[in-house]
Design a protein around this motif. Structure first.
Motif, mmCIF file in Angstrom:
data_model
loop_
_atom_site.group_PDB
_atom_site.id
_atom_site.type_symbol
_atom_site.label_atom_id
_atom_site.label_comp_id
_atom_site.label_asym_id
_atom_site.label_seq_id
_atom_site.Cartn_x
_atom_site.Cartn_y
_atom_site.Cartn_z
ATOM 1 N N ARG A 32 13.600 -4.914 -11.226
ATOM 2 C CA ARG A 32 13.847 -6.333 -11.530
ATOM 3 C C ARG A 32 12.853 -6.899 -12.547
ATOM 4 O O ARG A 32 13.068 -7.960 -13.109
ATOM 5 C CB ARG A 32 13.874 -7.177 -10.260
ATOM 6 C CG ARG A 32 12.577 -7.323 -9.555
ATOM 7 C CD ARG A 32 12.797 -7.984 -8.182
ATOM 8 N NE ARG A 32 11.582 -8.578 -7.683
ATOM 9 C CZ ARG A 32 11.306 -9.868 -7.715
ATOM 10 N NH1 ARG A 32 12.166 -10.722 -8.208
ATOM 11 N NH2 ARG A 32 10.170 -10.315 -7.227
ATOM 12 N N HIS A 33 11.778 -6.123 -12.818
ATOM 13 C CA HIS A 33 10.800 -6.536 -13.823
ATOM 14 C C HIS A 33 11.034 -5.826 -15.159
ATOM 15 O O HIS A 33 10.281 -6.037 -16.109
ATOM 16 C CB HIS A 33 9.381 -6.251 -13.325
ATOM 17 C CG HIS A 33 9.096 -6.914 -12.021
ATOM 18 N ND1 HIS A 33 8.839 -8.268 -11.915
ATOM 19 C CD2 HIS A 33 9.073 -6.421 -10.749
ATOM 20 C CE1 HIS A 33 8.651 -8.568 -10.639
ATOM 21 N NE2 HIS A 33 8.788 -7.477 -9.919
ATOM 22 N N GLY A 34 12.052 -4.980 -15.187
ATOM 23 C CA GLY A 34 12.402 -4.283 -16.422
ATOM 24 C C GLY A 34 11.481 -3.119 -16.766
ATOM 25 O O GLY A 34 11.445 -2.683 -17.916
ATOM 26 N N ILE A 35 10.744 -2.635 -15.777
ATOM 27 C CA ILE A 35 9.874 -1.484 -16.021
ATOM 28 C C ILE A 35 10.076 -0.423 -14.950
ATOM 29 O O ILE A 35 10.601 -0.698 -13.872
ATOM 30 C CB ILE A 35 8.374 -1.878 -16.064
ATOM 31 C CG1 ILE A 35 7.920 -2.527 -14.756
ATOM 32 C CG2 ILE A 35 8.082 -2.763 -17.265
ATOM 33 C CD1 ILE A 35 6.416 -2.782 -14.671
ATOM 34 N N LYS A 36 9.655 0.781 -15.285
ATOM 35 C CA LYS A 36 9.675 1.909 -14.358
ATOM 36 C C LYS A 36 8.242 2.203 -13.934
ATOM 37 O O LYS A 36 7.297 1.726 -14.563
ATOM 38 C CB LYS A 36 10.290 3.137 -15.041
ATOM 39 C CG LYS A 36 11.747 2.936 -15.411
ATOM 40 C CD LYS A 36 12.274 4.160 -16.155
ATOM 41 C CE LYS A 36 13.730 3.968 -16.481
ATOM 42 N NZ LYS A 36 14.617 4.403 -15.426
ATOM 43 N N ILE A 37 8.088 3.022 -12.904
ATOM 44 C CA ILE A 37 6.750 3.324 -12.396
ATOM 45 C C ILE A 37 5.899 4.012 -13.456
ATOM 46 O O ILE A 37 4.689 3.773 -13.536
ATOM 47 C CB ILE A 37 6.786 4.138 -11.082
ATOM 48 C CG1 ILE A 37 5.383 4.264 -10.474
ATOM 49 C CG2 ILE A 37 7.420 5.503 -11.296
ATOM 50 C CD1 ILE A 37 4.689 2.959 -10.152
ATOM 51 N N ASP A 111 5.952 -6.185 -5.833
ATOM 52 C CA ASP A 111 6.996 -5.175 -5.652
ATOM 53 C C ASP A 111 6.401 -3.767 -5.656
ATOM 54 O O ASP A 111 6.862 -2.891 -4.925
ATOM 55 C CB ASP A 111 8.074 -5.327 -6.729
ATOM 56 C CG ASP A 111 8.896 -6.582 -6.494
ATOM 57 O OD1 ASP A 111 9.362 -6.782 -5.363
ATOM 58 O OD2 ASP A 111 9.052 -7.373 -7.437
ATOM 59 N N TRP A 112 5.354 -3.562 -6.449
ATOM 60 C CA TRP A 112 4.660 -2.279 -6.425
ATOM 61 C C TRP A 112 4.024 -2.059 -5.048
ATOM 62 O O TRP A 112 4.124 -0.972 -4.473
ATOM 63 C CB TRP A 112 3.607 -2.237 -7.532
ATOM 64 C CG TRP A 112 2.781 -0.995 -7.504
ATOM 65 C CD1 TRP A 112 3.123 0.245 -7.961
ATOM 66 C CD2 TRP A 112 1.455 -0.873 -6.971
ATOM 67 N NE1 TRP A 112 2.094 1.137 -7.748
ATOM 68 C CE2 TRP A 112 1.060 0.467 -7.142
ATOM 69 C CE3 TRP A 112 0.577 -1.765 -6.375
ATOM 70 C CZ2 TRP A 112 -0.186 0.937 -6.734
ATOM 71 C CZ3 TRP A 112 -0.662 -1.299 -5.969
ATOM 72 C CH2 TRP A 112 -1.028 0.037 -6.153
ATOM 73 N N GLN A 113 3.385 -3.107 -4.515
ATOM 74 C CA GLN A 113 2.800 -3.025 -3.168
ATOM 75 C C GLN A 113 3.878 -2.720 -2.124
ATOM 76 O O GLN A 113 3.649 -1.935 -1.203
ATOM 77 C CB GLN A 113 2.075 -4.326 -2.806
ATOM 78 C CG GLN A 113 0.770 -4.533 -3.494
ATOM 79 C CD GLN A 113 -0.333 -3.619 -2.975
ATOM 80 O OE1 GLN A 113 -0.189 -2.934 -1.981
ATOM 81 N NE2 GLN A 113 -1.435 -3.592 -3.692
ATOM 82 N N ASP A 114 5.048 -3.350 -2.279
ATOM 83 C CA ASP A 114 6.161 -3.093 -1.357
ATOM 84 C C ASP A 114 6.594 -1.623 -1.425
ATOM 85 O O ASP A 114 6.909 -1.015 -0.398
ATOM 86 C CB ASP A 114 7.353 -3.999 -1.664
ATOM 87 C CG ASP A 114 7.100 -5.451 -1.291
ATOM 88 O OD1 ASP A 114 6.103 -5.740 -0.588
ATOM 89 O OD2 ASP A 114 7.903 -6.309 -1.730
ATOM 90 N N ALA A 115 6.613 -1.056 -2.624
ATOM 91 C CA ALA A 115 6.970 0.358 -2.784
ATOM 92 C C ALA A 115 5.916 1.244 -2.121
ATOM 93 O O ALA A 115 6.252 2.232 -1.448
ATOM 94 C CB ALA A 115 7.111 0.712 -4.268
#
Length: 146
Positions: A32-37, A111-115
């Protein structure tokens, strides 16, 4: 066909299976932020370092410079990073995170923390800690071979 991965004899193949499974978790959260890990990781390192060359990034991330250059070019087109040419060596590029890149990192942090948490819950906290420690140890040992 089941959801169970095929058991491989190749260490590299097995690790790549795990990486693809883990990547799906992070990419789903960050989409949703338009980026990948992979982009999030590079942005984070560039932001932390402040100003870094392509070579320093490639070496520290254990990435080949061609793959890294493609990802940096994508991030640059999106306005998330910028670069300047080296004063002494015109082939050298110094990368930095732009305001938009910083904003994207800040907005995607939750969202990174959620992942991270989803991975811990699905795989188990101790497994994740063990994987991190062992993967870093293996990467460190193998990095010295190249």
């Amino acid at each position: 066909m089941s959801d169970t991965p095929i058991r491989l004899l190749c260490h590299c193949g097995t690790l790549r299976q795990a990486v693809r499974a883990i990547t799906k978790v992070y990419d789903a959260k960050l989409s949703r932020h338009g980026i990948k890990i992979t982009q999030f990781t590079i942005l984070s390192v560039v932001k932390e370092r402040g100003r870094v060359t392509t070579g320093e990034l490639a070496k520290g991330l254990l990435m080949d410079s061609t793959t890294l250059s493609r990802t940096l070019a994508t991030l640059k087109r999106a306005g998330l990073v910028d670069c300047e040419v080296g004063a002494e060596d015109l082939r050298e590029r110094y990368w930095r995170v732009t305001r938009l890149g910083s904003s994207t990192l800040n907005k995607s942090q939750k969202d990174w923390q959620d992942a991270q948490e989803e991975l811990r819950m699905a795989a188990g906290m101790q497994n994740v800690r063990d994987i991190d420690a062992r993967a870093y140890d293996v990467a460190s040992r193998l990095a010295s071979l190249s």
